[in-house]
Write a protein that holds these residues in place. Structure first.
Motif, PDB file in Angstrom:
ATOM      1  N   GLY A 109       0.824  -1.215   0.000  1.00 16.96           N
ATOM      2  CA  GLY A 109       0.000   0.000   0.000  1.00 16.96           C
ATOM      3  C   GLY A 109       0.852   1.257   0.000  1.00 16.96           C
ATOM      4  N   PHE A 110       1.874   1.239   0.814  1.00 17.23           N
ATOM      5  CA  PHE A 110       2.830   2.340   0.853  1.00 17.23           C
ATOM      6  C   PHE A 110       3.546   2.458  -0.492  1.00 17.23           C
ATOM      7  CE2 PHE A 110       7.350   3.404   1.408  1.00 17.23           C
ATOM      8  CZ  PHE A 110       7.251   4.710   1.865  1.00 17.23           C
ATOM      9  N   GLY A 111       4.015   1.318  -1.005  1.00 14.93           N
ATOM     10  CA  GLY A 111       4.738   1.311  -2.274  1.00 14.93           C
ATOM     11  C   GLY A 111       3.905   1.840  -3.426  1.00 14.93           C
ATOM     12  N   GLU A 112       2.640   1.448  -3.474  1.00 12.84           N
ATOM     13  CA  GLU A 112       1.776   1.939  -4.555  1.00 12.84           C
ATOM     14  C   GLU A 112       1.532   3.440  -4.432  1.00 12.84           C
ATOM     15  OE1 GLU A 112      -2.636   1.401  -6.564  1.00 12.84           O
ATOM     16  OE2 GLU A 112      -2.049   0.040  -4.944  1.00 12.84           O
ATOM     17  N   ALA A 113       1.262   3.904  -3.217  1.00  9.23           N
ATOM     18  CA  ALA A 113       1.027   5.343  -3.013  1.00  9.23           C
ATOM     19  C   ALA A 113       2.268   6.146  -3.385  1.00  9.23           C
ATOM     20  CB  ALA A 113       0.619   5.609  -1.567  1.00  9.23           C
ATOM     21  N   LEU A 114       3.427   5.651  -2.987  1.00  5.53           N
ATOM     22  CA  LEU A 114       4.683   6.331  -3.306  1.00  5.53           C
ATOM     23  C   LEU A 114       4.904   6.355  -4.817  1.00  5.53           C
ATOM     24  CD1 LEU A 114       7.331   7.619  -2.271  1.00  5.53           C
ATOM     25  CD2 LEU A 114       8.285   5.308  -2.225  1.00  5.53           C
ATOM     26  N   ALA A 115       4.750   5.209  -5.476  1.00  2.85           N
ATOM     27  CA  ALA A 115       4.961   5.127  -6.925  1.00  2.85           C
ATOM     28  C   ALA A 115       3.978   6.023  -7.683  1.00  2.85           C
ATOM     29  CB  ALA A 115       4.846   3.686  -7.404  1.00  2.85           C
ATOM     30  N   ARG A 116       2.728   6.056  -7.252  1.00  2.00           N
ATOM     31  CA  ARG A 116       1.741   6.924  -7.917  1.00  2.00           C
ATOM     32  C   ARG A 116       2.118   8.392  -7.789  1.00  2.00           C
ATOM     33  NH1 ARG A 116      -3.358   5.015  -9.393  1.00  2.00           N
ATOM     34  NH2 ARG A 116      -3.675   2.826  -8.886  1.00  2.00           N
ATOM     35  N   HIS A 117       2.540   8.784  -6.583  1.00  2.00           N
ATOM     36  CA  HIS A 117       2.906  10.189  -6.372  1.00  2.00           C
ATOM     37  C   HIS A 117       4.128  10.567  -7.209  1.00  2.00           C
ATOM     38  CE1 HIS A 117       2.821  14.013  -4.321  1.00  2.00           C
ATOM     39  NE2 HIS A 117       4.135  13.911  -4.161  1.00  2.00           N
ATOM     40  N   VAL A 118       5.145   9.706  -7.204  1.00  2.00           N
ATOM     41  CA  VAL A 118       6.345   9.989  -7.995  1.00  2.00           C
ATOM     42  C   VAL A 118       5.998  10.003  -9.485  1.00  2.00           C
ATOM     43  CG1 VAL A 118       8.643   9.164  -8.636  1.00  2.00           C
ATOM     44  CG2 VAL A 118       7.951   9.177  -6.229  1.00  2.00           C
ATOM     45  N   ALA A 119       5.123   9.109  -9.932  1.00  2.00           N
ATOM     46  CA  ALA A 119       4.712   9.098 -11.345  1.00  2.00           C
ATOM     47  C   ALA A 119       4.011  10.405 -11.722  1.00  2.00           C
ATOM     48  CB  ALA A 119       3.807   7.905 -11.622  1.00  2.00           C
ATOM     49  N   GLN A 120       3.191  10.941 -10.830  1.00  2.00           N
ATOM     50  CA  GLN A 120       2.540  12.236 -11.095  1.00  2.00           C
ATOM     51  C   GLN A 120       3.582  13.343 -11.233  1.00  2.00           C
ATOM     52  OE1 GLN A 120      -0.156  12.466  -7.766  1.00  2.00           O
ATOM     53  NE2 GLN A 120      -1.895  11.842  -9.025  1.00  2.00           N
ATOM     54  N   ILE A 121       4.574  13.322 -10.353  1.00  2.00           N
ATOM     55  CA  ILE A 121       5.645  14.319 -10.423  1.00  2.00           C
ATOM     56  C   ILE A 121       6.404  14.174 -11.734  1.00  2.00           C
ATOM     57  CG2 ILE A 121       7.868  15.005  -9.415  1.00  2.00           C
ATOM     58  CD1 ILE A 121       6.624  14.249  -6.666  1.00  2.00           C
ATOM     59  N   LEU A 122       6.719  12.927 -12.115  1.00  2.00           N
ATOM     60  CA  LEU A 122       7.436  12.694 -13.374  1.00  2.00           C
ATOM     61  C   LEU A 122       6.642  13.203 -14.571  1.00  2.00           C
ATOM     62  CD1 LEU A 122       8.936   9.156 -12.738  1.00  2.00           C
ATOM     63  CD2 LEU A 122      10.189  11.305 -13.011  1.00  2.00           C
ATOM     64  N   GLY A 123       5.330  12.972 -14.571  1.00  2.00           N
ATOM     65  CA  GLY A 123       4.501  13.473 -15.659  1.00  2.00           C
ATOM     66  C   GLY A 123       4.560  14.987 -15.760  1.00  2.00           C
ATOM     67  N   HIS A 124       4.476  15.654 -14.617  1.00  2.00           N
ATOM     68  CA  HIS A 124       4.553  17.115 -14.587  1.00  2.00           C
ATOM     69  C   HIS A 124       5.925  17.591 -15.084  1.00  2.00           C
ATOM     70  CE1 HIS A 124       4.430  21.241 -13.158  1.00  2.00           C
ATOM     71  NE2 HIS A 124       5.576  20.994 -12.552  1.00  2.00           N
ATOM     72  N   ARG A 125       6.983  16.934 -14.615  1.00  2.00           N
ATOM     73  CA  ARG A 125       8.335  17.358 -15.000  1.00  2.00           C
ATOM     74  C   ARG A 125       8.614  17.096 -16.471  1.00  2.00           C
ATOM     75  NH1 ARG A 125      11.470  15.972  -9.410  1.00  2.00           N
ATOM     76  NH2 ARG A 125      10.308  17.522  -8.210  1.00  2.00           N
TER      77      ARG A 125
END
Length: 158
Positions: free
Chosen positions: A121-137
């Motif tokens: 659960g932690f891993g998925e939340a972390l990966a989703r958040h980082v993926a959102q940041i990557l999309g923005h960047r």
């Protein structure tokens, strides 16, 4: 180095995590600082940590022909510095330089990846958040490069 959990826990990354994972990650935070002009990491180097900026600003840049890298985005307090640590081959895709004096919370990527595997659960939340940041960047980098190298009026300035 000391930690300041209340400062770290108020950032977007920590707000996106489940409370148990947020608490575990907060314990790992180490205070670090980078004087103005410090190269924090270089494109292509090993990505073995990441930071949450507490004060100051950092420019993400990329190598292009010429004497200096081109700035793509400016990160400010609360922003996550470094995303390449989460995905193999764990090498920085961009470079980063402190614009002024920077204070940040630093995290060991190997430990955080192990936490992610142990708590899906932690891993998925972390990966989703980082993926959102990557999309923005990625979008910011595209706009910046169009601004620099595309036809006039296509991009927008930093």
């Amino acid at each position: 180095m000391t930690t300041h959990p209340t400062t770290v826990a108020s950032t977007g990354l920590f707000a996106a995590l489940p409370s148990a994972g947020r608490e575990r990650l907060t314990i790992l935070a180490k205070d670090v600082s980078f004087p103005a002009g410090t190269r924090i990491f270089e494109e292509g180097d090993r990505a073995d940590r990441f930071w949450v900026i507490q004060a100051g600003s950092v420019v993400l840049d990329t190598s292009v022909p010429g004497p200096r890298p081109v700035g793509l985005e400016v990160l400010r307090p609360g922003d996550l510095l470094g995303c390449s640590w989460l995905f193999p081959p764990y090498a920085w895709h961009l470079g980063a330089e402190a614009q002024g004096d920077v204070r940040a919370q630093e995290f060991d990527a190997t430990i955080v990846r192990a936490l992610s595997r142990a708590d899906p659960g932690f891993g998925e939340a972390l990966a989703r958040h980082v993926a959102q940041i990557l999309g923005h960047r990625l979008q910011s980098a595209r706009i910046r490069l169009l601004d620099l190298y595309g036809p006039p009026g296509i991009g927008r300035t930093l």
